[in-house]
Design a protein around this motif. Structure first.
Motif, short mmCIF file in Angstrom:
data_model
loop_
_atom_site.label_atom_id
_atom_site.label_comp_id
_atom_site.label_asym_id
_atom_site.label_seq_id
_atom_site.Cartn_x
_atom_site.Cartn_y
_atom_site.Cartn_z
N LEU A 461 25.73 37.11 41.05
CA LEU A 461 27.18 37.17 41.08
C LEU A 461 27.74 35.79 41.40
N LEU A 462 28.53 35.26 40.48
CA LEU A 462 29.09 33.92 40.63
C LEU A 462 30.57 33.95 40.99
N GLN A 463 31.25 35.07 40.83
CA GLN A 463 32.69 35.14 41.03
C GLN A 463 33.03 36.07 42.18
N ASP A 464 34.10 35.75 42.90
CA ASP A 464 34.54 36.57 44.03
C ASP A 464 34.80 38.01 43.60
N THR A 465 35.44 38.16 42.44
CA THR A 465 35.88 39.49 42.03
C THR A 465 34.74 40.36 41.55
N ASN A 466 33.53 39.77 41.37
CA ASN A 466 32.39 40.61 41.07
C ASN A 466 32.00 41.45 42.28
N TRP A 467 32.38 40.98 43.46
CA TRP A 467 31.96 41.66 44.69
C TRP A 467 33.08 42.50 45.28
N PHE A 468 34.32 42.22 44.91
CA PHE A 468 35.45 42.93 45.51
C PHE A 468 36.54 43.10 44.46
N VAL A 469 36.88 44.34 44.16
CA VAL A 469 37.95 44.61 43.20
C VAL A 469 39.03 45.49 43.80
#
Length: 749
Positions: A461-469
């Motif tokens: 996971l490279l992006q913040d929004t991959n972990w929190f939506v």
């Protein structure tokens, strides 16, 4: 001085007792030499003279009291311990004689000599004693100036700040250790509406809490910070929130309920937006912030200062005030975090609730970057920013990145020889268990391409929004996914498009050991790359992390997924000479050119679908390169290299040639370098102590040697129509590479 000493009880009318009482009273009141007397019952008591002496001695311990606004010229009334200025000699005088009821009266236009005389028991010239008394008070240091114009108090504060800085530095170092050892600590979040989580515009808000008056986003930054840092590092974190919307630094300093020590190990201050909006002055703001910082350090907390932020709206005065706050924070060794950095490469509508405040996603992203600072080593003065290509390894934290084993079950060891890097470091994510590890760092560039050697059932996971939506137990907000960092200018490159969580990586199959293209990161600031397997513990097999490579690039050259969009590449020319002049004395003999190998350009490699890194079954899934062969005698051959008829083969289509007679047909296959091993103990006991492997034992066709641990090459074969001519040859292979890559990589679409 009792004469009869009958020891009769109180109330006795015996004449002898009455005589003793009269005698004792006379001594107690009128004696000017004795400090005590003995009553008729045998108890030692102080005379009035003794009491006066005791009071005078006690008063002397407190220094002199300077009478202001009155002098011997104006006249005054002087009491015990007070000194009066005589303008005639510019000296202060103290009365040491008896004090009449109401004090010693000094008539106007008098002198010490005219109002009792000078000497013991009269007026005494105390010289600089009054000044000494003033200097002995709490504000005394502010009365004396140095030659640079600063007061002693200011010098002491400057020296004192060094002590505070040392204490803060030590506290910050302790927290860094706890973060990277899955320790426990408590965090104080103190600030205004941005800390409170102010949101009165979004539909997914919650009621006011923690003493605030306004509604809040469903996830505030303190809440998401503690959750995210715990998820990504394995720490156990408690939080205390002291935040009221609209508060200034001065109000935060003087809030009665916030003057008690909350017993937190870390304090994160975020104040200034209201101050700079007209509710305070710069001097008051900085003074209040300094007092807050000193208070928190004195309480034993490690202090992090978030610079003032006004959300996505530019132009606020807080931008200028932040410059001064930087200096103050540096003076006390505070770590600085700039929340504005994350805003300019995101869609404001996806992260903001109004012109100043964030929504749930905005607060979450603020928290993610602040947590990345904690995990990336940003609490230490020695940390450095990533500006050049940087290699990262599991189990290793250096000055420019930090590694965390969040779940505590990523086994890190030096695998011999089953690894794909020279460091031989391997992180193993176990099967049938949830496993998470992270790499955090500060990227001092607009973008970076991410490659690495990762294998198995893992997600990267490279992006913040991959972990929190969005917030758990709340309806998902679709446009939150559009908060991914993107190019600042719409014209720079195609947008990210649909949301997709990358992975799993897979086993890599035929391209095992090759460098993999994992994606890109956009935006200057703190980042975290998360690698995890199935979070429900469903991974059937072990997965492996050998290392990551972060390569800073101009944002226009960053690639989202290989071949997934219109990407800008650069031309890279690989060149070789045959025969090689290296290590040869004189002119080497000319040679026929029948075969050679070159580094494979990125443009010739296919990409895979899903978790397949390289899909050789699709002929269209590959590009082209240009081959130029020039001899010293003027033979020139040019051609285009494209995919061949078999999976890993290539053919060269002639586009130009000056050759006459014997003309070559050129084909190529993918190849890799072979390893040469120096065995342990081959030069004596424990010499070397472990195998040394260098991939310099020649290049071999990949169809007969699986994997690409030794890199990706092209093995060219030339079939001449007649006897191949001997000559001196220069060969160039010209292909397209994505910007800044050190070697070709396989990836997915």
């Amino acid at each position: 001085m009792t004469t009869y000493k009958t020891h009769n009880p109180l109330g006795s009318a015996d004449p002898r007792d009455l005589f003793d009482n009269a005698q004792n009273y006379d001594a107690a009141i009128n004696s000017t030499t004795e400090d005590s007397w003995q009553d008729r019952l045998g108890t030692e008591r102080r005379t009035w003279h003794g009491l006066e002496s005791m009071v005078a001695d006690a008063a002397a311990q407190f220094g002199f009291v300077t009478l202001n606004g009155v002098t011997f010229t104006t006249g005054a009334t002087v009491n015990l311990n007070e000194v009066l200025l005589n303008p005639a000699d510019n000296s202060y005088y103290q009365w040491t004689g008896a004090f009449p009821v109401g004090g010693k009266v000094v008539p106007p236009n008098s002198t010490p000599q005219l109002t009792g005389g000078q000497g013991a028991g009269m007026w005494l010239n105390v010289g600089d004693s009054a000044l000494r008394s003033q200097l002995n008070t709490n504000g005394g240091a502010a009365m004396v100036k140095a030659d640079d114009g600063r007061t002693v108090q200011q010098w002491l504060v400057a020296a004192d700040s060094a002590e505070y800085k040392a204490r803060n530095t030590a506290a910050l170092s302790r927290i860094d250790y706890l973060v990277h050892s899955r320790g426990s600590f408590n965090v104080l979040f103190q600030g205004d509406s941005l800390t409170a989580g102010f949101d009165r515009s979004s539909t997914d808000v919650k009621p006011a809490e923690n003493g605030d008056w306004a509604t809040h986003a469903t996830t505030t930054y303190p809440e998401r910070f503690t959750d995210y840092l715990s998820e990504q590092s394995g720490c156990t974190i408690g939080r205390v929130i002291r935040a009221i919307s609209g508060y200034t630094a001065e109000q935060s300093l003087n809030e009665p309920g916030w003057k008690a020590n909350p017993n937190c190990d870390v304090a994160i201050l975020m104040l200034g937006t209201n101050d700079a909006s007209g509710d305070s002055t710069l001097d008051v703001y900085l003074n209040s912030m300094e007092k807050l910082i000193r208070r928190l350090i004195k309480w034993g907390a490690a202090v992090i200062v978030c610079l003032p932020s006004g959300g996505p709206t530019p132009g606020g005065l807080w931008f200028q005030w932040a410059r001064y706050l930087r200096n103050l924070a540096t003076l006390y060794g505070c770590i600085l975090f700039d929340p504005q950095e994350s805003l300019y490469h995101r869609n404001p509508g996806a992260i903001s609730a109004d012109g100043v405040h964030f929504n749930t996603m905005g607060y979450a992203l603020h928290a993610h970057q602040l947590a990345s600072l904690f995990m990336g080593g940003g609490l230490l003065n020695s940390y450095t920013k990533i500006v050049n290509e940087t290699y990262m390894y599991p189990g290793v934290s250096l000055d420019n990145y930090g590694f965390c084993d969040a779940t505590g079950n990523v086994a890190v060891s030096r695998s011999l020889p089953g690894t794909f890097t020279r460091a031989k470091t391997t992180g193993v994510l176990p099967p049938k268990q949830k496993a998470i590890c992270t790499f955090s760092f500060y990227l001092d560039a607009a973008a970076a391409n991410i490659t690495g050697k990762v294998q198995g059932e893992v997600f990267v996971l490279l992006q913040d929004t991959n972990w929190f939506v969005g917030t758990a137990n709340k309806s998902e907000v679709p446009y939150y996914k559009q908060a991914n960092p993107q190019a600042p200018f719409h014209s720079t490159l195609i947008e990210n498009g649909a949301y997709a969580a990358p992975g799993p990586i897979g086993t890599n199959g035929e391209v095992s050991g090759a460098t993999q293209f994992l994606g890109r990161i956009i935006g200057r600031g703190w980042h975290t790359i998360t690698i995890h397997n199935d979070l429900q513990g469903g991974a059937a097999n072990e997965s492996y992390v050998n290392g990551l490579v972060v390569t800073p690039v101009p944002v226009g050259f960053s690639a989202n997924n290989l071949w997934n969009e219109d990407e800008r590449k650069i031309r890279v020319v690989h060149s070789r000479k045959f025969p090689s002049p290296s290590g040869v004395s004189g002119v080497p003999a000319a040679v026929p050119l029948t075969s050679f190998f070159m580094r494979c350009p990125q443009s010739l490699l296919p990409t895979g679908r899903g978790n397949v890194q390289g899909d050789f079954s699709l002929f269209y899934n590959g590009g082209f390169a240009k081959l130029r062969i020039v001899s010293a005698n003027g033979v020139v051959f040019e051609g285009v290299v494209i995919r061949g008829s078999t999976l890993k083969s290539f053919r060269v289509i002639q586009t130009f040639s000056t050759a006459t007679g014997s003309i070559p047909t050129i084909t190529a296959k993918l190849a890799t370098a072979l390893g040469r091993t120096t065995l342990p103990g081959s030069f004596g006991p424990n010499m070397p102590n472990e195998a040394i492997i260098d991939y310099n034992a020649g290049v071999v066709d990949s169809t007969s040697y699986p994997g690409f641990v030794g890199g990706v090459y092209l093995q060219f074969n030339l079939t001449w129509t007649d006897i191949p001519p001997s000559d001196y040859w220069t060969v160039e292979l010209d292909g397209g590479d994505y910007f800044g890559n050190s070697e070709a990589a396989f990836g997915t679409i």
